[in-house]
Design a protein around this motif. Structure first.
Motif, short mmCIF file in Angstrom:
data_model
loop_
_atom_site.label_atom_id
_atom_site.label_comp_id
_atom_site.label_asym_id
_atom_site.label_seq_id
_atom_site.Cartn_x
_atom_site.Cartn_y
_atom_site.Cartn_z
N UNK A 25 31.20 27.70 41.78
CA UNK A 25 31.83 28.48 40.53
C UNK A 25 31.98 30.20 41.68
N UNK A 26 30.52 30.29 42.35
CA UNK A 26 30.91 31.99 42.95
C UNK A 26 31.72 31.71 44.02
N UNK A 28 34.33 29.87 45.38
CA UNK A 28 35.63 29.60 44.80
C UNK A 28 35.76 30.64 43.62
N UNK A 29 35.31 31.44 43.54
CA UNK A 29 36.09 33.05 42.19
C UNK A 29 35.86 31.90 40.75
N UNK A 31 34.73 32.16 37.79
CA UNK A 31 34.74 32.96 36.77
C UNK A 31 35.80 34.08 36.72
N UNK A 32 35.97 34.33 38.51
CA UNK A 32 36.89 35.34 38.16
C UNK A 32 38.74 34.35 37.57
N UNK A 33 39.46 33.07 37.99
CA UNK A 33 40.20 32.85 37.25
C UNK A 33 40.01 31.99 35.77
N UNK A 35 38.50 33.82 33.49
CA UNK A 35 38.58 34.96 33.04
C UNK A 35 40.43 36.17 32.90
N UNK A 36 40.81 36.00 34.01
CA UNK A 36 42.41 35.79 34.20
C UNK A 36 43.03 35.18 33.42
N UNK A 37 42.93 33.87 34.17
CA UNK A 37 43.96 33.23 33.07
C UNK A 37 43.85 32.68 32.29
N UNK A 40 41.21 36.28 29.24
CA UNK A 40 42.11 38.10 29.03
C UNK A 40 43.15 37.34 27.95
N UNK A 42 43.88 35.18 26.14
CA UNK A 42 43.44 35.28 25.23
C UNK A 42 42.95 36.16 23.51
N UNK A 43 42.48 36.90 24.48
CA UNK A 43 41.60 38.11 24.06
C UNK A 43 42.47 39.13 23.88
N UNK A 44 42.97 39.26 24.66
CA UNK A 44 44.77 40.50 24.59
C UNK A 44 45.40 39.94 23.08
N UNK B 42 42.81 37.97 42.36
CA UNK B 42 41.54 37.10 42.62
C UNK B 42 41.33 36.43 44.45
N UNK B 44 41.34 33.52 46.95
CA UNK B 44 41.08 32.04 46.91
C UNK B 44 39.22 31.28 47.02
N UNK B 45 38.81 32.14 47.51
CA UNK B 45 37.47 32.23 47.91
C UNK B 45 36.64 33.10 48.00
N UNK B 46 35.45 34.10 47.52
CA UNK B 46 35.13 35.05 47.65
C UNK B 46 34.41 34.49 48.72
N UNK B 62 25.30 37.79 42.29
CA UNK B 62 26.43 37.73 41.31
C UNK B 62 25.16 36.77 40.09
N UNK B 90 39.03 46.30 21.85
CA UNK B 90 39.68 45.21 22.41
C UNK B 90 39.49 45.77 23.79
N UNK B 101 33.41 41.35 39.15
CA UNK B 101 35.24 41.31 39.94
C UNK B 101 34.73 43.06 40.98
N UNK B 540 43.06 43.38 38.43
CA UNK B 540 42.36 43.89 36.97
C UNK B 540 42.22 45.84 38.12
#
Lengths: 71, 540
Positions: A25-26, A28-29, A31-33, A35-37, A40, A42-44, B42, B44-46, B62, B90, B101, B540
């Protein structure tokens, strides 16, 4: 004793798998993906359609009724 | 069956790959820009920083920070109160969930002790942010919060120093109105604030006053502020735009208000006495509305502890100014310092300073060159773009521009007397007067030009001059700076921005301006060409 050993091994294996999963998860980011897709947008939508008070309906008064400015 | 072509396998540089895996890629092959997804920013990988640093980042930054966020939420009120707040407001839901991030962007490319010390600064800010918003939600009457807590909490403008409330430590809670709903959100997620800017313009505020004041007023227009306080105390936010926004806030908050604006020219002794009287007036206001008692011992204890924070800050500055062993990068230095010095004495700052002190001492003792890519030592002056406070991380990785110090770190450059009561009050007045923006940006010519002394003090050879397009005060002295830069033969890059509003000047435009200066004027080659141009417009 054997049962305890087996359980310990399974727990250790489970923990190792969870740790490896978290690392994926860390790295390949994910968590970011997520939250972003998903989160966010959904909450917006939720915040945008929320009913809100109209703050302009409050009358503007320099000194409020029953109160005095200390200054 | 066709035989596999083994010659290709032979060509793979195994040794180099193994070395990259163990130690991370060397700078010339790092290509950090290749890690980004187009537009979103974002990864592709950290980044793979070598085994040791990657595992440190994964475990101690993290995982640790995700865990500590849960811990902070539990200890400051619990998940139900948190969930209610997220669902209602909000600024918390949209802004703070992607907080890791924020770490990633600020810490990109860092290694070893710099990565560790800078990350501790972020941890402190996150913890304090959670404490503040959980404090708001617990007392929030909009979401069924505790009325008794509400009646023991005072709301105040974020540029009103938290130290004003030291005499009531334990009796009263003070939570700034905008620090968490506005200021920190923009750093974490620059999308959220645009809703508030649009909301206030929708009721007629023109688009050209400071967008900070617009956004702060917009929070109320959009009905997105918790009702957690019985009274409010305001400043003028040291800025022209606040005239309109203060009136809007007063109108929409509709609660007893005490105003203590920071004076424009604060060098006059009479002005200082006036400000001291205002602090006394603030205490009187608090005591009358909250029924609390003035506790001189609490005031002095907090001031002494705040002085300890300042003394460590000076130690940090000394290392930053005079050695290459300073382990805190530009963005961590700037954000932590403004947050800590403005909000006032809190246990979390002491805890984190203790950890950073150990790292700092290690770097000095072992002579660890913490920022090895440094080509230029930069001082950043005026107010920074909040949506791109991590530009200095990018500029270091791309061009070797190492931001040693920035204007807002230097504003509260003082300790406060606790031996003499009269002097203590005058020192407090001085601290209050030296507010963000007022101290060096719109506090008069003499103070604006303290830049030259600080360039020398921190051994900097270059200036990044922030150009806040809606700041009428600083726009007015643009030409004077141009003349001085020329006369003093100083390399200065003007960085235009609109504080929280990334729609006016994008991050990409900021990078292009720096790229142009570095290639045309300085005639230098980038350290990492993959960072020169990329599209992070939706980031972001």
């Amino acid at each position: 004793m054997k049962k305890v050993g087996k359980f310990a091994l399974k727990a250790l294996g489970g923990a190792a798998a969870a740790y490896a999963g978290l690392f994926a998860v860390f790295y390949f980011d994910l968590d970011g993906k997520l939250l972003f897709y998903v989160v966010e947008p959904f909450l917006d939508k939720h915040y945008s359609k929320m009913e809100r008070r109209d703050p302009m309906s409050v009358p503007y008064m320099m000194v409020k009724e029953g109160e005095e400015y200390v200054k | 069956m066709k035989k596999p072509d083994l010659s290709k396998l032979k060509k793979i540089p195994y040794k180099r790959l193994a070395k990259d895996f163990i130690y991370g890629k060397p700078v010339e092959r790092r290509r950090l820009g290749d890690l980004y997804q187009d537009k979103t920013g974002l990864y592709k990988h950290r980044e793979w920083r070598g085994i040791k640093d990657t595992m440190y980042y994964f475990n101690n930054i993290w995982l640790y920070n995700y865990g500590m966020m849960v811990y902070d939420i539990m200890r400051y009120g619990g998940p139900i109160i948190f969930a209610k707040g997220v669902w209602r407001y909000r600024w918390v839901g949209q802004s703070y969930l992607p907080v890791m991030h924020w770490f990633d962007r600020g810490l990109e490319g860092t290694r070893g002790e710099t990565m560790k010390a800078s990350a501790w600064h972020y941890r402190a800010m996150v913890s304090s942010t959670i404490e503040q918003f959980m404090g708001m939600f617990k007392a929030d009457l909009n979401t069924g919060g505790d009325k008794a807590l509400h009646d023991r909490t005072v709301g105040h403008d974020e540029t009103l120093w938290g130290g004003v409330y030291y005499p009531y430590d334990g009796q009263l809670k003070n939570i700034p109105l905008q620090m968490v709903p506005y200021f920190v959100t923009v750093h974490c997620n620059s999308h959220t604030v645009l809703n508030y800017i649009d909301a206030v313009q929708a009721i007629g505020l023109p688009g050209d006053p400071c967008p900070m004041c617009q956004a702060e007023a917009g929070l109320f227009v959009a009905d997105d502020m918790p009702d957690y306080y019985k009274t409010i105390m305001t400043t003028n936010e040291a800025c022209d735009g606040s005239v309109a926004s203060s009136i809007i806030q007063d109108w929409m908050i509709n609660k007893p208000l005490f105003a203590m604006p920071q004076p424009m020219l604060f060098d006059d002794d009479l002005v200082q006495k006036h400000c001291a009287e205002e602090i006394k007036g603030a205490w009187k206001f608090v005591e009358e509305y909250y029924g609390v008692k003035f506790d001189m011992e609490a005031l002095k204890r907090n001031l002494r502890e705040q002085n300890e924070l300042q003394e460590f800050e000076w130690e940090k500055w000394d290392v930053a100014a005079n050695t290459p062993y300073y382990p805190i990068n530009g963005v961590a230095q700037a954000l932590y310092r403004i947050y800590q010095s403005q909000y006032g004495n809190k246990p979390i700052w002491h805890e984190i300073d203790g950890k950073v002190k150990k790292i700092l001492e290690k770097c000095v003792e072992q002579r660890i060159e913490t920022m090895p890519l440094t080509r230029h030592r930069v001082i950043a002056w005026s107010c920074a773009p909040l949506y791109y406070s991590h530009w200095c991380t990018w500029a270091y990785n791309c061009w070797g521009l190492n931001t040693i110090i920035n204007m807002d770190s230097l504003m509260f450059d003082m300790t406060i007397s606790t031996d003499d009561d009269e002097q203590m009050l005058l020192d407090m007045a001085r601290y209050h007067e030296w507010a963000p923006m007022r101290r060096n940006a719109v506090g008069g010519m003499h103070h604006i030009f303290e830049l030259w002394d600080n360039m020398e003090r921190f051994n900097c050879d270059m200036v990044v001059m922030y150009d806040q397009l809606a700041c009428k005060g600083m726009q007015g002295v643009h030409g004077l700076f141009e003349d001085e830069f020329r006369a003093r033969n100083i390399h200065a890059i003007w960085v235009p921005h609109a504080l929280p509003d990334k729609r006016v000047i994008s991050r990409s435009e900021i990078r292009q301006i720096i790229n142009d200066y570095m290639t045309t004027v300085m005639q230098e080659e980038p350290i990492d060409p993959s960072l020169l141009e990329f599209d992070d417009s939706q980031s972001w």
